[in-house]
Design a protein around this motif. Structure first.
Motif, short mmCIF file in Angstrom:
data_model
loop_
_atom_site.label_atom_id
_atom_site.label_comp_id
_atom_site.label_asym_id
_atom_site.label_seq_id
_atom_site.Cartn_x
_atom_site.Cartn_y
_atom_site.Cartn_z
N VAL A 90 29.24 26.68 41.93
CA VAL A 90 27.86 27.15 42.08
C VAL A 90 27.85 28.55 42.68
O VAL A 90 26.79 29.11 42.95
N SER A 91 29.04 29.13 42.91
CA SER A 91 29.10 30.48 43.45
C SER A 91 28.76 31.51 42.39
O SER A 91 28.39 32.64 42.70
N HIS A 92 28.89 31.15 41.13
CA HIS A 92 28.54 32.04 40.03
C HIS A 92 27.04 31.92 39.79
O HIS A 92 26.53 30.84 39.51
N SER A 93 26.32 33.03 39.88
CA SER A 93 24.86 32.97 39.80
C SER A 93 24.37 32.49 38.44
O SER A 93 23.28 31.92 38.34
N LEU A 94 25.15 32.70 37.37
CA LEU A 94 24.74 32.19 36.07
C LEU A 94 24.65 30.67 36.10
O LEU A 94 23.67 30.07 35.66
N PHE A 95 25.70 30.01 36.61
CA PHE A 95 25.69 28.56 36.68
C PHE A 95 24.61 28.07 37.65
O PHE A 95 23.93 27.07 37.38
N ILE A 202 41.22 44.44 27.68
CA ILE A 202 40.38 43.31 28.06
C ILE A 202 40.92 42.71 29.35
O ILE A 202 42.13 42.55 29.53
N VAL A 203 40.00 42.42 30.26
CA VAL A 203 40.32 41.74 31.51
C VAL A 203 39.55 40.43 31.50
O VAL A 203 38.32 40.43 31.49
N SER A 204 40.27 39.31 31.48
CA SER A 204 39.61 38.02 31.25
C SER A 204 40.21 36.93 32.12
O SER A 204 41.41 36.94 32.40
N PRO A 237 37.95 31.89 40.23
CA PRO A 237 36.79 32.69 39.86
C PRO A 237 37.07 34.18 39.94
O PRO A 237 37.93 34.61 40.70
N SER A 238 36.34 34.95 39.17
CA SER A 238 36.54 36.39 39.13
C SER A 238 35.97 37.05 40.38
O SER A 238 35.17 36.46 41.10
N SER A 239 36.40 38.29 40.62
CA SER A 239 35.94 39.02 41.80
C SER A 239 36.06 40.51 41.56
O SER A 239 36.74 40.96 40.62
N VAL A 240 35.41 41.29 42.41
CA VAL A 240 35.49 42.74 42.32
C VAL A 240 36.93 43.20 42.55
O VAL A 240 37.44 44.08 41.84
N ALA A 268 33.86 43.74 35.99
CA ALA A 268 33.43 45.06 35.53
C ALA A 268 33.09 45.97 36.72
O ALA A 268 33.39 47.17 36.69
N LEU A 269 32.47 45.41 37.75
CA LEU A 269 32.14 46.20 38.94
C LEU A 269 33.41 46.73 39.60
O LEU A 269 33.46 47.89 40.03
N GLY A 270 34.44 45.89 39.64
CA GLY A 270 35.72 46.34 40.19
C GLY A 270 36.36 47.42 39.33
O GLY A 270 36.92 48.40 39.85
N VAL A 271 36.28 47.28 38.01
CA VAL A 271 36.83 48.28 37.09
C VAL A 271 36.11 49.61 37.29
O VAL A 271 36.73 50.69 37.35
#
Length: 347
Positions: A90-95, A202-204, A237-240, A268-271
């Motif tokens: 639930v840390s991902h705002s989309l979910f 691509i970063v995935s 989970p992904s992060s900056v 993307a924000l980290g990139v």
């Protein structure tokens, strides 16, 4: 003149262990001046109760501190009024947007959502589901689709209304509300190619949904004669921080890249942050596209191009499907909510 006494709450309820009074549904009915069956309807199917009556019952429930005995109700009627929702995080705002919309809609229909967090482990999904089944839910929501044979077999054996979300499959367990992650990868690759960027990266993340976007991106690039793609995989989970570190790895090996598709807006924000620290101009020297179109994407400078998915619609549509089935009505079995590439300054 004596001050008139306020109407007292009923006092004929049983006392629970420890001396705390056990308020019964008949106590609520007496004070609200309705029948016990009307109280039951207000608690379980509030939409069928007149608004003034519903408000009076809700006020009485709050005044008395009445707590429905869901366990007793489920034993006598085989109805728990619970829906099990299995979610990676639930840390991902989309979910979280989807789950909030889903929970709100189910609550209005008289159901409560029992949330189980599985992380990004397909094995843990089955363990979390089994734990939820001990509460005898009446339906199941799954963020993602049942990819493992044991999880799919368990869901099929339950014969409960089940809705898989946030993905697509040719063989849904029951109902499906989602979109194609593979098609997102295709669309982003086409977006880059149409704008003349031909040295991609691509970063995935390495979960199933992210891998589908990854595959769509790489295969579309290959079909257009671009086989050499800088490819970085990160654990969810992904992060900056992961985004910054990923661009560093890419540039160390491929300093000539001119575009990056990131599996999330946080990556993307980290990139973008790493590019800025290196003096790389976006999008003149490096185009960047994220996924999720989180709230900050439009506020960045330059504003982030991203893929938008309507998480709220997913949650609401999933609830509509389950509610219809729980009421014995027909429900859509496959709802495709689609997606949109929101083109902004970075790509």
């Amino acid at each position: 003149m004596a001050k008139p006494k306020e109407k007292a709450a009923p006092t004929n309820g049983r006392r629970a262990r420890g001396g705390v009074r056990d308020i019964r549904i008949t106590d609520v009915a007496a004070l609200a001046q309705v029948s016990p069956i009307t109280v039951s309807r207000a608690l379980n199917n509030p939409e069928v109760v007149a608004p003034d009556t519903l408000r009076r019952i809700q006020q009485t429930v709050q005044q008395l501190g009445y707590v429905p005995n869901r366990l007793a109700g489920s034993l006598s009627s085989s109805k728990s009024r619970l829906i099990a929702a299995i979610v990676p995080t639930v840390s991902h705002s989309l979910f979280s947007t989807s789950i909030q919309a889903f929970s709100d809609a189910m609550s209005r229909a008289g159901y409560q959502v029992l949330l189980g967090l599985s992380g990004y482990s397909e094995d843990d999904e089955l363990r979390v589901l089994d734990a939820a089944l001990s509460r005898r839910p009446e339906g199941v929501l799954l963020v993602g689709v049942a990819r493992t044979a044991p999880l799919r077999a368990r869901l099929l054996s339950l014969q409960l209304p089940t809705v898989e979300t946030w993905d697509t499959t040719d063989l849904p367990v029951d109902m499906l509300v989602g979109f194609s992650h593979y098609d997102i990868g295709v669309a982003v690759a086409q977006h880059f190619i149409a704008r003349g960027w031909r040295r991609p990266a691509i970063v995935s993340a390495n979960d199933a949904r992210a891998r589908a976007r990854h595959d769509g991106f790489l295969q579309t690039m290959a079909r257009n004669g671009i086989a050499d793609v800088a490819d970085i995989s990160v654990a969810p989970p992904s992060s900056v921080e992961l985004g910054r570190a990923s661009l560093t790895r890419i540039l160390d090996a491929r300093p000539d890249i001119d575009c990056v598709f990131c599996g999330s807006d946080l990556l993307a924000l980290g990139v973008l942050g790493e590019a800025r620290s290196r003096g790389i101009k976006v999008p003149d020297n490096l185009a960047v596209c994220g996924f999720g179109d989180l709230e900050f994407a439009a506020e960045l400078r330059p504003a982030l191009t991203s893929v938008r998915v309507d998480g709220k619609r997913i949650g609401t549509a999933a609830a509509d499907c389950l509610i219809a089935r729980l009421r014995g009505a027909s429900a859509e079995s496959n709802v495709d909510v689609g997606f949109t590439i929101v083109a902004r300054d970075t790509a």
